[in-house]
Design an enzyme around this catalytic site. Structure first.
Site: not given
Ligand code: 26V
Length: 819
Positions: A667, A559, A368, A565
């Site tokens: 999204t 967002k 993601h 962003k």
């Molecule tokens: C990374 C981490 C790192 C450790 C701490 C907790 C944490 C939580 C989430 C993440 C990764 C986040 C990635 C994310 O949210 N990506 C988003 O995913 C959406 C669904 O696919 C997408 O529409 C967004 O563009 C994207 O930024």
């Protein structure tokens, strides 16, 4: 009973179990209130009514839930398991009654009791077990899985404190704990019988038989808590299984009796800590031990549960991949790959190669984000200390992987070290994305551009080694929550025009195309938007005291707050516009409301400063009579699913302005366009596909492409030159950096602005001129109401493809091989 008989039974339930008589339903609600909550009708408080309504609808849901589960069992069908550390499900009452087709009946029944359904819906806590897009996607997927009648389980953690509640104090974000469980949770069922031991630390020894035995020195019990997920038209009810933690040995009586009361309960505290908080960041992994413990805790419990179910139904462990498809939502559950290997090898006695084959056929992995700081990796010593057996397994997988890589043509040392599960540069770390990639038969991105960039960047070498593994699954959103439930006015209008088939098959929204130029339809479409804007204005007046004119253009950016962003681009353009309006009051300015909302990770300094800046800019602009009625700015606090449900239907303009190449999909862009907003955006993430589906003339695209961003970076980008060449931009930045918006602390934004002048990593200056031009293009279109309305209707008509039903259909067919 055969599967067919059970399915037939499900259908006959439709007629049998649902009372269509409001009085009978009201009687059942009262029955719940009295016998299950223990309250008299006169003494009942709003929360009691909410609980009574939930319990009443839940009773009907349970029947279908059991039928769904039995039917899957009887048919022996393959199940889908969606493993996600986040599920941003929001409120559930409206979702359940709408999907059961009983919203009107509940409304009428509660009216008979003198209770307003909308009022009790508003007090339902918003279950925020997620940060942003990734968590909300998991929730939309769960709804679509049930709606498509696919047997599926979501697995995650039942955080006691989900996403923090955001308060704005003097313009600054303040984080408060969210207590969504304060009044209990009537939706959930604790399953004490489904509990597993999760081990940490300890030792691994080889036994005489050659087997390996891991003796953890700490054990925690994972207990399942189930929430039903109701599909559209109530056809199927699936399970969201969230794990809570209990101490294996809750109280040490020896310590207690010796007077060490805190020490006696230490195990319980340690267990509770595991599920206490959601990590409130969506990038920059903190690298905390607790986070790794959470990841393993929920992965192990889920994998144990999946394996137990498989074996319990009499299946051979060697057929696991025929009966189970496990999807990893990002790398957060990636340790599941090693956990399944451990169970297959150590507990079920399979050979390593056979276990590896089954593991890879079972898992799929979704990426993601390409942001390097969000790619998870764990320091090897930490991983080894917490999970010594898994460390050995990771080494064994790596040895196999690197052997294969070395045999492949054209793999040099650089490529081999990029493929390795272990990052040897500096402190040794385990790369969770590589582990997830190696352990899966499918690796997907979430929009076409993102998938291509995955192949070219982070996974370039793994992609060369396994060229068939990466595939694209463009995200989607459920049209039930994001159109039918949040925008009943528009839903009714569409239903009148084209029938209600679009709720089952969103691609039917295309049938709206003949209505785009229809003046009467346009009038009604515009009246609905106007009413939604008035409702949002009223809501924001109540929660934050602002007055927003529903006749102005509602320009929204909602967002997570993140530099990529580019909320800052929007704010700087707002400041430039403010200057222009004051300098040219004689011009015909389009009245605009600039609405922002979103949370910043608590440790993300610049993101929090951007929130403060938005509020500083808002205060000055809103107080200036020179722009009164022409420009106003608001930052709505505590953006969550429930607030999104109010904002999406009320927006005219959707800001999707990330630096190209950085937003995996987005999204919110889909939710806004589906509700009749025009998009101003870069060629990033799913914006590109939105343009393809709504038509290039009905979206305003600006800025550098991903390739151009990369080329400019390589060329040595000098933002100061761009800034000096554009007086509007320069002036806006100067105003901010010299304290025009922060007179009490003139230097507040100096460093933030210096960052723009010096490096501008997110290329805001480079995109500013075309962004500003895009905004003036929006102004021109707004001044042609018929043209604007036609364009927004064409947007709605073109958005059917972005239904999560389509996305899930593709996962089911291409990755999971389920019907
Ligand atoms: C990374 C981490 C790192 C450790 C701490 C907790 C944490 C939580 C989430 C993440 C990764 C986040 C990635 C994310 O949210 N990506 C988003 O995913 C959406 C669904 O696919 C997408 O529409 C967004 O563009 C994207 O930024």
């Amino acid at each position: 009973m055969t599967a067919e008989a059970i399915l037939a039974n499900t259908r006959s339930l439709d007629a049998a179990d649902t009372t269509r008589d409001p009085q009978a339903l009201a009687d059942r609600i009262i029955d719940c209130l009295v016998h299950r909550i223990g309250k008299d009708q006169r003494a009942a408080k709003p929360h009691d009514w909410l609980t009574a309504a939930v319990l009443t609808v839940r009773d009907d849901v349970i029947e279908r839930w059991m039928t769904s589960t039995r039917a899957t069992q009887a048919s022996g069908a393959k199940r889908v398991y969606y493993l996600s550390l986040e599920f941003l499900i929001g409120r559930l009452l409206r979702d359940a009654i709408a999907n059961l087709g009983r919203a009107e009946e509940f409304d009428a029944a509660l009216k008979l009791l003198g209770v307003d359904l909308a009022m009790i819906e508003e007090i339902e806590p918003d279950a925020a077990l997620g940060n942003g897009g990734l968590g909300r996607l998991a929730a939309c997927f769960m709804e679509s899985l049930a709606s498509l009648n696919l047997p599926a389980y979501g697995y995650g953690i039942r955080y006691v404190n989900g996403m923090f509640r955001q308060r704005i104090d003097d313009g600054w974000q303040v984080e408060l704990p969210e207590t969504w469980l304060a009044h209990g949770n009537p939706w959930e069922f604790e399953r004490r019988e489904s509990a597993y031991i999760i081990g940490f630390g300890g030792e691994v020894v080889g036994t005489e038989t050659g087997a390996v035995e891991w003796t953890p020195d700490e054990k925690i019990e994972a207990v399942a808590v189930d929430t039903p997920v109701v599909g559209w038209r109530g056809e199927r009810v699936n399970t969201l299984r969230l794990w809570t933690a209990r101490a294996f040995d809750p109280i040490r009586l020896d310590a207690f009796n010796a007077g060490d009361h805190a020490g006696a309960l230490a195990n319980q505290v340690r267990a509770e800590t595991l599920v206490r908080v959601l990590y409130p960041a969506d990038s920059s992994p903190a690298g905390h031990e607790l986070r790794l413990r959470q990841e393993y805790f929920f992965s192990s419990a889920s994998i144990q549960d999946i394996v137990r179910r498989h074996v319990q139904y009499g299946n051979d462990i060697r057929t696991l991949h025929e009966k189970a498809a496990i999807q990893l939502n990002d790398t957060h559950p990636a340790v599941s790959v090693a956990e399944l290997m451990r169970l297959l090898v150590d507990h079920h006695g399979l050979g390593f190669d056979e276990a590896w084959d089954i593991t890879r056929k079972t898992f799929g992995y979704t990426n993601h984000t390409l942001l390097p700081e969000a790619l998870e990796s764990w320091p090897l010593p930490l991983f080894e200390r917490l999970l010594p057996r898994h460390m050995q397994i990771v080494y064994a997988i790596n040895a196999r992987l690197l052997k294969e890589a070395r045999r492949a043509p054209g793999m040099d040392d650089r490529a081999i070290s990029a493929i390795s599960l272990i990052d040897e540069g500096g402190e040794r770390r385990i790369r969770m994305a590589n582990l997830a990639f190696a352990g899966s038969h499918s690796v997907n991105g979430v929009a076409a551009l993102h998938t291509e960039l995955m192949k070219q960047t982070v996974f370039a070498d793994l992609h060369r080694l396994y060229p068939d593994r990466i595939n694209n699954k463009t995200n989607g959103i459920t049209p039930r929550r994001w159109l039918q439930q949040c925008n009943p006015g528009l839903t009714d209008l569409i239903r009148e025009a084209i029938g209600d088939g679009f709720l089952d098959d969103a691609s039917r929204l295309a049938d709206l195309r003949p209505f785009t130029e229809d003046a009467a339809f346009q009038e009604r479409f515009a009246a609905i938007k106007r009413a939604n804007k008035a409702a949002l204005s009223q809501h924001l007046r109540e929660v934050m005291g602002v007055r927003l004119d529903p006749d102005a253009l509602f320009d929204v950016q909602v967002k997570r707050i993140h530099e990529y962003k580019r909320q800052l681009l929007n704010i700087i353009e707002t400041v430039a516009l403010y200057d222009q309006i004051r300098n040219h009051p004689e011009r015909d300015w389009v009245p605009r409301v600039k609405l922002f909302a979103g949370k910043a990770a608590s440790s993300y300094h610049n993101a929090k400063l951007i929130i403060k800046l938005t509020n500083d800019v808002a205060r000055k602009i809103n107080a200036d009579p020179a722009v009164h009625g022409l420009l106003s700015v608001a930052f709505a606090p505590n953006y969550n699913v429930s607030l999104a449900e109010k904002i999406m239907p009320a927006a005219d303009l959707s800001e999707q302005i990330s630096t190209a190449g950085m937003e995996a999909s987005g999204t919110g862009n889909m939710k806004l366009a589906l509700n009749g907003a025009l998009t101003i955006g870069t060629l990033d993430g799913a914006n590109i596909e939105i343009r393809d589906h709504v038509g290039a003339k009905d979206i305003v695209i600006f800025g550098l492409t991903a390739d151009e961003v990369a080329a400019k970076r390589a060329d040595g980008y000098r933002p100061s030159e761009v800034i000096e060449a554009h007086p509007d931009l320069n002036q806006a930045i100067s105003a901010i950096e010299t304290g025009v918006f922060s007179p009490g602390e003139p230097d507040r934004y100096r460093d933030l602005m210096a960052g723009l002048r010096e490096h501008d990593w997110f290329m805001l200056a480079a995109d500013f001129p075309s962004y500003a031009e895009g905004q003036r293009e929006i102004d021109r279109r707004w001044t042609d109401p018929a043209g604007w309305r036609a364009a927004t209707i064409r947007n709605v008509a073109g958005m059917g493809w972005f239904s999560s039903d389509r996305t899930i259909g593709e996962y089911a067919h291409d990755i999971w091989s389920v019907r």
